[in-house]
Design a protein around this motif. Structure first.
Motif, mmCIF file in Angstrom:
data_model
loop_
_atom_site.group_PDB
_atom_site.id
_atom_site.type_symbol
_atom_site.label_atom_id
_atom_site.label_comp_id
_atom_site.label_asym_id
_atom_site.label_seq_id
_atom_site.Cartn_x
_atom_site.Cartn_y
_atom_site.Cartn_z
ATOM 1 N N THR A 1 0.818 -1.213 0.000
ATOM 2 C CA THR A 1 0.000 0.000 0.000
ATOM 3 C C THR A 1 0.849 1.259 0.000
ATOM 4 N N VAL A 2 2.119 1.149 0.366
ATOM 5 C CA VAL A 2 2.996 2.319 0.349
ATOM 6 C C VAL A 2 3.287 2.756 -1.086
ATOM 7 N N GLN A 3 3.347 1.792 -1.993
ATOM 8 C CA GLN A 3 3.621 2.114 -3.391
ATOM 9 C C GLN A 3 2.419 2.814 -4.035
ATOM 10 N N VAL A 4 2.696 3.594 -5.044
ATOM 11 C CA VAL A 4 1.634 4.270 -5.789
ATOM 12 C C VAL A 4 0.784 3.278 -6.566
ATOM 13 N N SER A 5 1.407 2.258 -7.118
ATOM 14 C CA SER A 5 0.778 1.389 -8.113
ATOM 15 C C SER A 5 -0.602 0.894 -7.709
ATOM 16 N N ILE A 6 -0.708 0.293 -6.545
ATOM 17 C CA ILE A 6 -1.972 -0.334 -6.165
ATOM 18 C C ILE A 6 -3.027 0.711 -5.819
ATOM 19 N N ARG A 7 -2.599 1.866 -5.269
ATOM 20 C CA ARG A 7 -3.567 2.933 -4.959
ATOM 21 C C ARG A 7 -4.041 3.620 -6.238
ATOM 22 N N LEU A 8 -3.164 3.708 -7.237
ATOM 23 C CA LEU A 8 -3.573 4.282 -8.516
ATOM 24 C C LEU A 8 -4.571 3.360 -9.215
ATOM 25 N N ALA A 9 -4.347 2.053 -9.114
ATOM 26 C CA ALA A 9 -5.322 1.101 -9.665
ATOM 27 C C ALA A 9 -6.669 1.260 -8.968
ATOM 28 N N TRP A 10 -6.626 1.518 -7.663
ATOM 29 C CA TRP A 10 -7.867 1.740 -6.894
ATOM 30 C C TRP A 10 -8.619 2.953 -7.439
ATOM 31 N N ILE A 11 -7.885 3.999 -7.787
ATOM 32 C CA ILE A 11 -8.517 5.207 -8.336
ATOM 33 C C ILE A 11 -9.315 4.870 -9.588
ATOM 34 N N PHE A 12 -8.715 4.111 -10.491
ATOM 35 C CA PHE A 12 -9.400 3.784 -11.744
ATOM 36 C C PHE A 12 -10.582 2.844 -11.533
ATOM 37 N N GLN A 13 -10.569 2.133 -10.423
ATOM 38 C CA GLN A 13 -11.696 1.249 -10.136
ATOM 39 C C GLN A 13 -12.821 1.960 -9.391
ATOM 40 N N ASN A 14 -12.525 3.089 -8.756
ATOM 41 C CA ASN A 14 -13.506 3.696 -7.864
ATOM 42 C C ASN A 14 -13.917 5.122 -8.224
ATOM 43 N N ILE A 15 -13.209 5.772 -9.137
ATOM 44 C CA ILE A 15 -13.609 7.108 -9.598
ATOM 45 C C ILE A 15 -14.020 6.989 -11.060
ATOM 46 N N PRO A 16 -15.311 7.018 -11.342
ATOM 47 C CA PRO A 16 -15.805 6.726 -12.697
ATOM 48 C C PRO A 16 -15.205 7.620 -13.783
ATOM 49 N N GLU A 17 -14.925 8.897 -13.472
ATOM 50 C CA GLU A 17 -14.433 9.818 -14.493
ATOM 51 C C GLU A 17 -12.992 9.536 -14.914
ATOM 52 N N ALA A 18 -12.238 8.823 -14.057
ATOM 53 C CA ALA A 18 -10.795 8.699 -14.268
ATOM 54 C C ALA A 18 -10.450 8.021 -15.589
ATOM 55 N N LEU A 19 -11.020 6.866 -15.849
ATOM 56 C CA LEU A 19 -10.634 6.103 -17.036
ATOM 57 C C LEU A 19 -11.046 6.798 -18.338
ATOM 58 N N PRO A 20 -12.279 7.308 -18.453
ATOM 59 C CA PRO A 20 -12.624 8.037 -19.693
ATOM 60 C C PRO A 20 -11.728 9.239 -19.947
ATOM 61 N N MET A 21 -11.374 9.967 -18.879
ATOM 62 C CA MET A 21 -10.484 11.116 -19.049
ATOM 63 C C MET A 21 -9.109 10.657 -19.531
ATOM 64 N N ALA A 22 -8.606 9.561 -18.970
ATOM 65 C CA ALA A 22 -7.289 9.061 -19.369
ATOM 66 C C ALA A 22 -7.297 8.608 -20.820
ATOM 67 N N LYS A 23 -8.350 7.907 -21.215
ATOM 68 C CA LYS A 23 -8.434 7.427 -22.593
ATOM 69 C C LYS A 23 -8.532 8.583 -23.582
ATOM 70 N N ALA A 24 -9.123 9.705 -23.124
ATOM 71 C CA ALA A 24 -9.251 10.881 -23.986
ATOM 72 C C ALA A 24 -8.009 11.755 -23.941
ATOM 73 N N GLY A 25 -6.993 11.334 -23.171
ATOM 74 C CA GLY A 25 -5.757 12.104 -23.079
ATOM 75 C C GLY A 25 -5.888 13.355 -22.232
ATOM 76 N N LYS A 26 -6.886 13.381 -21.343
ATOM 77 C CA LYS A 26 -7.145 14.586 -20.552
ATOM 78 C C LYS A 26 -6.755 14.431 -19.091
ATOM 79 N N LEU A 27 -6.096 13.318 -18.718
ATOM 80 C CA LEU A 27 -5.737 13.094 -17.311
ATOM 81 C C LEU A 27 -4.225 13.116 -17.152
ATOM 82 N N MET A 28 -3.767 13.837 -16.145
ATOM 83 C CA MET A 28 -2.339 13.905 -15.835
ATOM 84 C C MET A 28 -2.114 13.358 -14.431
ATOM 85 N N PHE A 29 -1.122 12.497 -14.329
ATOM 86 C CA PHE A 29 -0.774 11.896 -13.038
ATOM 87 C C PHE A 29 0.503 12.544 -12.507
ATOM 88 N N GLY A 30 0.580 12.655 -11.185
ATOM 89 C CA GLY A 30 1.819 13.153 -10.613
ATOM 90 C C GLY A 30 1.929 12.929 -9.125
#
Length: 828
Positions: free
Chosen positions: A151-180
């Motif tokens: 859980t300390v790593q970003v990877s698994i929490r970032l996967a959680w974001i895409f599973q639990n925030i509906p807007e995240a994946l469509p925005m990423a596929k449209a090239g409108k999401l920036m991670f940091g």
């Protein structure tokens, strides 16, 4: 002042943000500090508002520049260092965050983490990597063979974001999401949205980066279904990152370094040589060793990270982490144990010890060596006589005990000679704690004059890129020591207190696993289905006597027999000092491992005291099961410790494995009958017979059991050992043999476990011991009448023996047959 050159350092930590303006002599001209504002929306969730964090960063920089009386235009460069693995995602078009920063301490993805780590996909990855490492010996494959999500790593929490925030994946596929991570967000804000970048040190700890390939880990990214388009550009740690927007501070300030906090502290401590160690005790405890130009592959919980990349030079580090240290001290203040953290040293020193009070530091789970995100914190041993002083001492001791555990892992896992150990971080102001750390590890600890090495490290990196300093020799000359703590003699009382604390920690592991005591098929290891079936059956069976199996009420005895097999003499251990918790300052066990074991047969481990080995204790290590039926056993100085206490003999003796050596003992029974076929009764109860063999090594009668070989199940071993040692031939036609084999298979498919645990075996030592599963296979038919018992190679003789209390058998075997008699309500 015209010859002075100025560097601005921004240090964004977990609990606070600091900005410092210093010159080329490291004299501080101005500084500012503000506490971060954590958000706790749900239990275990820890967030920060990205916009508030940005406003705080702007403010501390403005205030530091003002305090320094140095115009922004005269500041040569800015170095940024940040907490790692806290991240957010934002809209590429508007710059607005999609969600708060999910901090590195956040546990919302713990369930997802467990599911992935127990999945078929992960097991396939690690198994394939183990096989590849066997043939290639590649470090990358070794690291992959023990890879798990945390859980300390970003990877698994970032996967959680895409599973639990509906807007995240469509925005990423449209090239409108920036991670940091925090550094990327700040670079984006400082550049008014012009820059989407990070550095190698920050990305290497996310779990999304492959340090062996020095690039994004496409395998993990694809496995977690994370869109590749969201990630920033990765740049050198020390170099060009543009400039701050002019309107922010009155003039643009070149940004010439971006570095993760622990890597920054390593650089600030001038740990430039391979083998240099730095320990930062701040919010958490981070122990880092410079491993040179190659990443270190570990299976002990050490993380291979990029320390820094400057041009063609790449330096790696191995890191051991305890997430709770200074945060525990802050918690103690909120809890009301003291008004100020500075009071803790005097309070701890005001009492001679903690009076039996122990603190388990699992506030955010436990990292190495436990790696249990579901562990929780607890005070234990409290009585009506416990005081605040005892609790404070227990709190500081818990930090020191974590220090020792991490240091021991570092020494045993990294094949590099350790150089000096340099310390920094706010908690290093506590002399009581530092002296205890030095004594526990028997290592001098060099405390830096400037405890804020994180800010200094980013200043050094920025200044090198800007030409303020031209060599690392210049930097080394600027690093000053405040004090060096020398280790005091390590008393038996301190050793025993530490060991008891280790036992206390075991009580808090997996504490937050809802339903963890119920069966989860995903957690099964090979043979678990049989073990579970046997356990369910044995719940309805009489419990085996444990008098021969070293019960809590009576210490093991056969494991302390004066003369070990082969004539070796054990050190004397009386009943009163068998327990490791008993004071025995002069305990000096005989050290003995039989020559046949040291000759490296396939059934034996290597000598971990003289050879490098990657044995995974308290775990299923490839095909070798190193778990214990007695629970988690202690690892002391790199060696397993007998859970039932002292034996007077160190080493492995005649046993092949360090720690538990697993056996399986088939208790094959039938009813004793007269010539007419009627059951024989004694005192109104039928008499059982069991198959016994005479051991060739010591002449004692025993159950025909044997060791569970790597990869074998208990059931297979039970049947195999009985066949090899007792039932060597069958006098019957081929047709009858097949019929009998079917009946035998049915018989061995319906056993009842009568014992499972530690065996009081004369071969046991302090570091190796026997454990067994004894299963009763009862023939209610007459199938065994067709078999002629014949001793195999390992047995001197074999026969049916009537069961009664006069039996004298090897090790704890009499307990197993007694349990079988009670199970069938037979004569004893």
């Amino acid at each position: 002042m015209s010859d002075l050159k100025y560097v601005l350092s921004l240090d964004v930590g977990t609990t606070g943000i600091r900005a410092v303006v210093l010159d080329q002599h490291t004299k501080v001209h101005g500084s500012s500090y503000v506490k971060t504002i954590p958000i706790y929306p749900h239990p275990g969730w820890i967030e920060m508002d990205p916009e508030i964090l940005w406003s705080q960063c702007k403010q501390v920089i403005t205030d530091a520049i003002k305090a320094s009386k140095v115009p922004a235009a005269q500041i040569s460069c800015l170095g940024i260092t940040t907490q790692r693995n806290s991240f957010t995602n934002w809209n590429r078009d508007t710059g607005k965050p999609l969600h708060n920063f999910i901090t590195w301490q956040d546990l919302r993805a713990a369930k997802l983490c467990r599911e992935w780590n127990s999945s078929f996909s992960m097991k396939s990855v690690t198994t394939g990597a183990k096989l590849a490492h066997t043939f290639t010996r590649a470090s990358r494959m070794k690291a992959a063979s023990s890879f798990t999500f945390t859980t300390v790593q970003v990877s698994i929490r970032l996967a959680w974001i895409f599973q639990n925030i509906p807007e995240a994946l469509p925005m990423a596929k449209a090239g409108k999401l920036m991670f940091g991570t925090v550094d990327t967000w700040l670079l984006y804000k400082f550049s008014a949205g012009a820059l989407h970048a990070t550095d190698y040190s920050n990305m290497s700890s996310t779990g999304l980066f492959d340090p062996f390939q020095m690039g994004w880990n496409d395998f993990v990214i694809n496995m977690l279904s994370i869109p590749r388009s969201i990630f920033p550009e990765i740049r050198d740690t020390s170099g060009t990152f543009g400039s701050t927007e002019a309107s922010l501070f009155g003039a643009p300030i070149p940004i010439t370094a971006v570095v993760a906090d622990q890597q920054s502290a390593l650089f600030g401590e001038c740990c430039f040589k391979r083998g240099d160690v730095k320990v930062t005790i701040g919010t958490g405890m981070m122990m880092d060793i410079n491993t040179g130009s190659k990443p270190h592959a570990s299976d002990k919980g050490l993380y291979p990270l990029v320390a820094w990349k400057i041009g063609d030079e790449v330096v790696f580090l191995a890191e051991a982490v305890a997430s709770s240290a200074g945060s525990m001290i802050e918690w103690g203040q909120r809890f009301g144990l003291y008004q100020e953290p500075g009071q803790t040293q005097a309070m701890a020193e005001s009492v001679p010890d903690s009076d039996g009070v122990y603190l388990v530091p699992g506030f955010n789970g436990l990292q190495a060596p436990y790696n249990d995100p579901n562990a929780r914190a607890a005070f234990m041993g409290l009585t009506f006589g416990s005081t605040k002083e005892h609790c404070v001492r227990a709190l500081l001791e818990a930090i020191a005990y974590q220090f020792k555990q991490l240091f021991d892992i570092l020494k045993t896992d990294v094949p590099i000679r350790l150089n000096s150990v340099r310390m920094d971080g706010g908690v290093c102001r506590n002399a009581f704690l530092l002296q205890l750390c030095s004594t526990l590890t028997q290592t001098p600890l060099d405390i830096a004059e400037t405890l804020d090495m994180t800010a200094l490290g980013s200043a050094f990196l920025a200044g090198l890129a800007a030409g303020i300093w031209t060599s690392r020799d210049e930097l080394s000359a600027l690093r000053k020591s405040q004090r060096v703590f020398q280790p005091q003699p390590l008393s038996q009382a301190v050793r025993d207190t530490f060991r008891f604390w280790e036992r206390t920690v075991q009580r808090c592991l997996s504490f937050d696993l809802k339903g963890s005591y119920f069966h989860d098929p995903a957690n099964d290891k090979p043979g678990a289905a049989l073990d579970r079936q046997e356990s369910l059956r044995s719940m309805h069976a009489p419990k085996a006597s444990t008098s021969g199996a070293a019960s809590a009420s009576k210490p093991h005895t056969k494991a302390r027999e004066e003369t070990y097999q082969g004539g070796v003499k054990r050190a004397a251990v009386s009943d009163s000092v068998v327990s490791w918790s008993a004071d025995f300052p002069n305990y000096s066990p005989t050290d003995y491992t039989a020559p046949v074991v040291l000759s490296k047969p396939a059934w034996a481990d290597v000598d971990v005291r003289t050879e490098k080995a990657d044995l995974k204790f308290n775990a299923v290590d490839g095909a070798v099961d190193r778990t214990s039926f007695e629970g988690t056993y202690q690892i002391v100085d790199g060696l397993p410790r007998n859970p039932k206490g002292r034996t007077g003999l160190a080493g492995r003796g005649l046993l092949g494995r360090w720690g538990p050596n697993h056996a399986a003992d088939p208790v094959v029974t039938r009813w004793q009958r007269d010539e007419s076929g009627k059951q024989i009764l004694v005192d109104g109860k039928p008499v059982l017979e069991f198959v016994a063999i005479k051991r060739k090594d010591n002449g004692q009668w025993a159950i025909p059991g044997g060791m569970v070989e790597p990869g074998d199940t208990v059931s297979a071993t039970l049947k195999k050992e009985f066949g090899e040692e007792a039932m060597n031939s069958v006098e019957a036609s081929e047709e009858r043999k097949k019929e009998l084999e079917t009946q035998i298979d049915q018989l061995f498919g319906n056993g009842v476990t009568v014992f499972k645990g530690y065996v009081d075996d004369p071969r046991n030592t302090d570091n190796a011991w026997m454990e067994t599963v004894a299963v009763n296979f009862h023939d209610d038919t007459t199938v065994f009448e067709a078999f002629k018992l014949q001793a195999g190679d390992d047995a001197g003789a074999v026969k049916w023996v009537a069961i009664d209390q006069s039996l004298a058998l090897y090790a704890s075997h009499v307990d197993f047959v007694q349990a079988a008699a009670k199970l069938h309500n037979a004569h004893w």
